[in-house]
Design a protein around this motif. Structure first.
Motif, short mmCIF file in Angstrom:
data_model
loop_
_atom_site.label_atom_id
_atom_site.label_comp_id
_atom_site.label_asym_id
_atom_site.label_seq_id
_atom_site.Cartn_x
_atom_site.Cartn_y
_atom_site.Cartn_z
N UNK A 175 52.97 46.15 37.49
CA UNK A 175 54.38 45.75 37.59
C UNK A 175 54.64 45.18 38.98
N UNK A 176 54.10 45.86 40.00
CA UNK A 176 54.33 45.42 41.39
C UNK A 176 53.83 44.00 41.61
N UNK A 177 52.60 43.72 41.16
CA UNK A 177 52.06 42.39 41.45
C UNK A 177 52.73 41.34 40.57
N UNK A 178 53.18 41.74 39.39
CA UNK A 178 53.94 40.81 38.54
C UNK A 178 55.22 40.38 39.28
N UNK A 179 55.91 41.37 39.87
CA UNK A 179 57.14 41.06 40.60
C UNK A 179 56.85 40.16 41.81
N UNK A 180 55.73 40.44 42.46
CA UNK A 180 55.32 39.65 43.64
C UNK A 180 55.12 38.18 43.25
N UNK A 181 54.49 37.98 42.11
CA UNK A 181 54.23 36.62 41.61
C UNK A 181 55.56 35.93 41.30
N UNK A 182 56.43 36.65 40.59
CA UNK A 182 57.72 36.06 40.18
C UNK A 182 58.59 35.80 41.41
N UNK A 183 58.68 36.78 42.30
CA UNK A 183 59.55 36.64 43.48
C UNK A 183 59.12 35.48 44.38
N UNK A 184 57.84 35.14 44.34
CA UNK A 184 57.36 34.04 45.18
C UNK A 184 57.32 32.71 44.42
N UNK A 185 57.91 32.70 43.24
CA UNK A 185 58.04 31.45 42.48
C UNK A 185 56.71 30.91 41.96
N UNK A 186 55.72 31.79 41.79
CA UNK A 186 54.40 31.34 41.31
C UNK A 186 54.36 31.44 39.77
N UNK A 187 53.44 30.68 39.19
CA UNK A 187 53.30 30.71 37.72
C UNK A 187 52.64 32.00 37.27
N UNK A 188 53.32 32.69 36.36
CA UNK A 188 52.82 33.98 35.86
C UNK A 188 51.99 33.78 34.59
N UNK A 189 50.82 34.40 34.57
CA UNK A 189 50.02 34.41 33.35
C UNK A 189 49.76 35.86 32.97
N UNK A 190 49.41 36.10 31.71
CA UNK A 190 49.07 37.47 31.33
C UNK A 190 47.58 37.57 31.06
N UNK A 191 47.03 38.73 31.27
CA UNK A 191 45.58 38.90 31.19
C UNK A 191 45.04 38.54 29.80
N UNK A 192 45.81 38.81 28.75
CA UNK A 192 45.29 38.51 27.41
C UNK A 192 45.29 37.01 27.09
N UNK A 193 45.83 36.19 27.99
CA UNK A 193 45.79 34.73 27.78
C UNK A 193 44.51 34.12 28.33
N UNK A 194 43.81 34.87 29.19
CA UNK A 194 42.67 34.27 29.90
C UNK A 194 41.43 35.14 29.75
N UNK A 214 49.37 37.23 48.70
CA UNK A 214 50.35 36.30 48.11
C UNK A 214 51.06 35.51 49.22
N UNK A 215 51.37 36.18 50.32
CA UNK A 215 52.02 35.49 51.45
C UNK A 215 51.18 34.30 51.90
N UNK A 216 49.85 34.53 52.00
CA UNK A 216 48.96 33.46 52.47
C UNK A 216 48.81 32.35 51.42
N UNK A 217 48.76 32.75 50.16
CA UNK A 217 48.67 31.75 49.09
C UNK A 217 49.89 30.82 49.15
N UNK A 218 51.05 31.40 49.34
CA UNK A 218 52.28 30.59 49.41
C UNK A 218 52.23 29.66 50.63
N UNK A 219 51.74 30.17 51.76
CA UNK A 219 51.60 29.31 52.95
C UNK A 219 50.64 28.17 52.67
N UNK A 220 49.57 28.47 51.96
CA UNK A 220 48.55 27.45 51.66
C UNK A 220 49.06 26.40 50.66
#
Ligand SMILES: O=C(CO)[C@H](O)[C@H](O)COP(=O)(O)O
Length: 268
Positions: free
Chosen positions: A78-97, A38-44
């Motif tokens: 839960x951990x990766x959900x928080x990681x996504x939210x804390x880094x300001x990324x768009x959150x999706x749920x698995x049942x949507x995709x 996630x750190x690298x994605x944010x840098x990119x």
């Protein structure tokens, strides 16, 4: 190289090699290595500001900027959900995709055929659902995770998620399969067993080490040479929700090596 640097190296390599401006739906695994994904994605997300010029080891590649506003990130815990939210990324749920472009995840052990043990963080059910929904499933891990045959490195047993009221039945069924050492995984700073993100228990099932190379359960039950057989046998037990054996799922695995280089293993 420290273990942390080795995780970062593998994670950056995986992101830099596989994510480009066309990538839209991205599965985010769980564990400490994924933090660096996630750190690298944010840098990119801002290549120029972060002065990323493709100095990726062994490559002259120019790193494309990721339009993060157009991307959706699907968590595996839960951990990766928080990681996504804390880094300001768009959150999706698995049942949507129904289909995810790419998922990058860590692993507890990866053999030379890219079979993996996962679930050291008790997230393997969602990790498997997201991996299975992905066009590409990529593993990034530190050098301690690379092995020839599963069980060489991860000796605490195969993580098995079970329905709580079935745990005693499953323990017994695993014993009948020849399992030598079984542990209901206990919480830290919590009385009693850990509870997964899905409200279940985890059993760690160790099938015994015969010698340095082989795991055997019963006399007919050869662990290492047939992880798919082990997976099938455990998965069939009543009360089992998911097994932390990822057989033939990963396309490629990246490892940060002790000497500061990264290596990759491709699916054969
Ligand atoms: O399977 C997992 C969690 O269920 C993790 O991917 C695995 O435990 C590796 O974690 P780390 O990156 O911290 O070594």
């Amino acid at each position: 190289m420290s273990l942390t640097d080795s995780k970062r190296l593998a994670a950056y390599k995986a992101v830099d090699t596989h994510l480009n401006s066309a990538t839209r739906i991205i599965g985010i695994g769980s564990g400490s290595t994924v933090v660096f994904v996630v750190e690298r994605i944010v840098q990119r997300g801002n290549v120029k500001k972060n002065k990323l010029d493709g100095k990726n080891e062994n490559s002259n590649q120019v790193l494309e900027e990721l339009d993060l506003a157009q991307c959706v990130f699907v968590p595996t815990s839960f951990q990766s959900r928080q990681l996504i939210i804390d880094n300001g990324l768009n959150l999706g749920e698995i049942d949507q995709y129904q289909e995810i472009d790419i998922t990058i995840d860590g692993a507890d052990e990866v053999d030379e055929n890219l079979n993996a043990i996962k679930g050291g963080g008790a997230c393997h059910l969602r990790e498997k659902v997201v991996a299975e929904s992905s066009k590409k499933f990529i593993i990034a891990a530190d050098y301690t995770k690379k092995s020839t045959v599963l069980g060489e490195k991860w000796i605490q047993g195969i993580p098995i998620e079970v329905i709580p009221f079935c745990y005693s039945l499953v323990l017994n069924s695993l014993r009948l399969l020849g399992c030598q050492n079984l542990n209901l995984r206990m919480g830290k700073n919590k009385a009693g067993p850990i509870i997964t993100d899905n409200g279940n228990f985890v059993i760690d099932a160790y099938f015994g080490k015969l010698d340095g190379q082989q795991f055997l359960g019963s006399d007919k039950f050869m662990f290492i040479n047939s992880p798919s057989e082990v997976l099938k046998r455990i998965k069939l037990l009543t009360g089992v929700v998911e097994v932390g054996l990822f057989v033939g799922m990963a396309e490629i695995a990246y490892f940060g090596e002790d000497d500061g280089h990264s290596v990759s293993i491709l699916k054969k």
